[in-house]
Design an enzyme around this catalytic site. Structure first.
Site, PDB file in Angstrom:
ATOM      1  N   ASP A 178      -7.466 -10.208 -41.709  1.00 23.48           N
ATOM      2  CA  ASP A 178      -6.601 -11.380 -41.541  1.00 23.48           C
ATOM      3  C   ASP A 178      -6.872 -11.405 -40.135  1.00 23.48           C
ATOM      4  O   ASP A 178      -8.004 -10.962 -39.470  1.00 23.48           O
ATOM      5  CB  ASP A 178      -5.015 -10.892 -41.484  1.00 23.48           C
ATOM      6  CG  ASP A 178      -4.865  -9.270 -41.143  1.00 23.48           C
ATOM      7  OD1 ASP A 178      -5.634  -8.796 -40.257  1.00 23.48           O
ATOM      8  OD2 ASP A 178      -3.596  -9.061 -41.309  1.00 23.48           O
ATOM      9  N   HIS A 222       4.975  -4.984 -44.836  1.00 17.96           N
ATOM     10  CA  HIS A 222       3.626  -6.066 -45.088  1.00 17.96           C
ATOM     11  C   HIS A 222       2.447  -5.216 -44.969  1.00 17.96           C
ATOM     12  O   HIS A 222       2.320  -4.251 -44.374  1.00 17.96           O
ATOM     13  CB  HIS A 222       3.730  -7.172 -44.076  1.00 17.96           C
ATOM     14  CG  HIS A 222       3.333  -6.793 -42.634  1.00 17.96           C
ATOM     15  ND1 HIS A 222       4.419  -6.797 -41.497  1.00 17.96           N
ATOM     16  CD2 HIS A 222       2.191  -6.636 -42.045  1.00 17.96           C
ATOM     17  CE1 HIS A 222       3.825  -6.627 -40.499  1.00 17.96           C
ATOM     18  NE2 HIS A 222       2.406  -6.630 -40.700  1.00 17.96           N
ATOM     19  N   ASP A 277       8.275  -3.788 -42.188  1.00 16.19           N
ATOM     20  CA  ASP A 277       9.093  -4.397 -43.149  1.00 16.19           C
ATOM     21  C   ASP A 277       8.323  -4.382 -44.378  1.00 16.19           C
ATOM     22  O   ASP A 277       8.352  -5.149 -45.454  1.00 16.19           O
ATOM     23  CB  ASP A 277       9.097  -5.928 -42.640  1.00 16.19           C
ATOM     24  CG  ASP A 277       7.905  -6.662 -42.359  1.00 16.19           C
ATOM     25  OD1 ASP A 277       6.894  -6.173 -42.712  1.00 16.19           O
ATOM     26  OD2 ASP A 277       7.926  -7.822 -41.928  1.00 16.19           O
ATOM     27  N   GLU A 282       3.775 -10.984 -45.583  1.00 16.58           N
ATOM     28  CA  GLU A 282       5.043 -10.816 -45.206  1.00 16.58           C
ATOM     29  C   GLU A 282       6.003 -10.516 -46.627  1.00 16.58           C
ATOM     30  O   GLU A 282       5.558 -11.222 -47.612  1.00 16.58           O
ATOM     31  CB  GLU A 282       5.723 -11.608 -44.330  1.00 16.58           C
ATOM     32  CG  GLU A 282       4.952 -11.982 -42.857  1.00 16.58           C
ATOM     33  CD  GLU A 282       5.201 -10.751 -41.871  1.00 16.58           C
ATOM     34  OE1 GLU A 282       5.779  -9.683 -42.402  1.00 16.58           O
ATOM     35  OE2 GLU A 282       4.845 -10.967 -40.929  1.00 16.58           O
TER      36      GLU A 282
HETATM   37  C1  GLP Z   1      -0.389  -6.143 -38.003  1.00 10.96           C
HETATM   38  C2  GLP Z   1      -1.557  -6.141 -38.908  1.00 10.96           C
HETATM   39  C3  GLP Z   1      -1.699  -5.404 -40.230  1.00 10.96           C
HETATM   40  C4  GLP Z   1      -1.072  -3.867 -39.745  1.00 10.96           C
HETATM   41  C5  GLP Z   1       0.286  -4.060 -38.971  1.00 10.96           C
HETATM   42  C6  GLP Z   1       0.806  -2.501 -38.462  1.00 10.96           C
HETATM   43  O1  GLP Z   1       0.666  -6.896 -38.457  1.00 10.96           O
HETATM   44  N1  GLP Z   1      -1.770  -7.550 -39.529  1.00 10.96           N
HETATM   45  O2  GLP Z   1      -2.758  -5.352 -40.758  1.00 10.96           O
HETATM   46  O3  GLP Z   1      -1.085  -2.836 -40.530  1.00 10.96           O
HETATM   47  O4  GLP Z   1       0.063  -4.758 -38.001  1.00 10.96           O
HETATM   48  O5  GLP Z   1       0.485  -2.117 -37.308  1.00 10.96           O
HETATM   49  P1  GLP Z   1       0.447  -0.783 -36.892  1.00 10.96           P
HETATM   50  O6  GLP Z   1      -0.468   0.173 -37.438  1.00 10.96           O
HETATM   51  O7  GLP Z   1      -0.069  -1.021 -35.317  1.00 10.96           O
HETATM   52  O8  GLP Z   1       1.476  -0.205 -36.803  1.00 10.96           O
END
Ligand code: GLP
Length: 243
Positions: free
Chosen positions: A68, A139, A137, A144
């Site tokens: 993304d 995702h 959440d 989302e």
């Molecule tokens: C962002 C990214 C996701 C990732 C999420 C959780 O939203 N787009 O790909 O999994 O953060 O991040 P973290 O691993 O820092 O908790």
């Protein structure tokens, strides 16, 4: 089939990912890696970088596709996912930059960019191993809650929760966090041959419980993994605490 591996710490999870991917690259030098941002994969990338160096594995033909990107953020911005992937994956591993792709968040072309990105993944023969983090959440990528489980790469609106979670990368100022993104869809992610989802800490426990043991629902996007033929969920005790 979802396999759950509960590890003592992130370092152990990183070793499992590194072993799996290093063996893949040794077998298939032009392997296609699915890459993710966020803090969860960082230890895994470090472990992989250490393994390929120690074992003298040639990674110059390895290809990559990130999940993304923020929409409307200059790719040169230090918090763009293009910059993040360069800093955390391409440079430490020594990948060939031209072979690593990140969705194009340019607002002028974003409506076509998703289909083009999915076509590029297919033309590369599909993703061999996709690393995933998970949002609080549920995702994955930026899909989302409410995202279609069959979705392809497309523009999405970020939720308030995700913008708050990510404000820490923008001087704690939510007004600087983009409102939209371009993300691989859940359908895109599900086409990868092997998914490895990493989650650590108590704040991921509910999302992991819903992912692994909840009903399959767009309300918890990662629950789609239950339908994948080869999904590995690697968690620490805290993230596993509601299983
Ligand atoms: C962002 C990214 C996701 C990732 C999420 C959780 O939203 N787009 O790909 O999994 O953060 O991040 P973290 O691993 O820092 O908790």
């Amino acid at each position: 089939m979802t396999e759950i591996i509960i590890v003592d710490n992130e370092a152990k999870a990183g070793e499992i990912y590194a072993r799996c991917v290093a063996d893949l690259i040794a077998r298939k030098p032009d392997a296609v890696l699915g890459l993710a941002t966020g803090s969860s994969p960082l230890t895994a990338y470090k472990a992989l970088a250490a393994t390929v160096k120690a074992e003298h594995i040639d990674v110059s033909h390895v290809r990559g596709f990130a999940l993304d990107e923020y929409a409307g953020l200059d790719p040169a911005h230090p918090e763009s996912y293009r910059s993040t992937i360069t800093r955390t994956v391409v440079e430490p591993l020594g990948l060939t930059p031209e072979l690593v792709h990140v969705p194009n968040g340019n607002l002028d072309t974003i409506m076509d960019a998703g289909c083009e990105y999915d076509a590029a993944i297919e033309a590369a023969g599909g993703v061999d191993v996709q690393i995933l983090g998970i949002g609080t959440d549920g995702h994955i990528g930026f899909n989302e809650p409410g995202s279609s489980l069959a979705s392809g790469t497309r523009i999405k609106t970020l939720t308030q929760q995700t913008r708050e979670d990510n404000a820490r990368f923008f001087d704690g100022d939510i007004s600087q966090v983009p409102t939209h993104c371009i993300t691989q869809g859940i359908g895109t992610i599900m086409k990868a041959r092997h998914l490895i989802l990493l989650a650590f800490g108590e704040n991921k426990a509910e999302a992991i419980a819903q992912t692994v043991e909840g009903g399959i629902s767009a309300l918890w996007p990662a629950s789609a993994l239950q339908l994948h033929p080869h999904a590995t969920v690697i968690v620490d005790d805290a993230a596993a605490s509601r299983l």
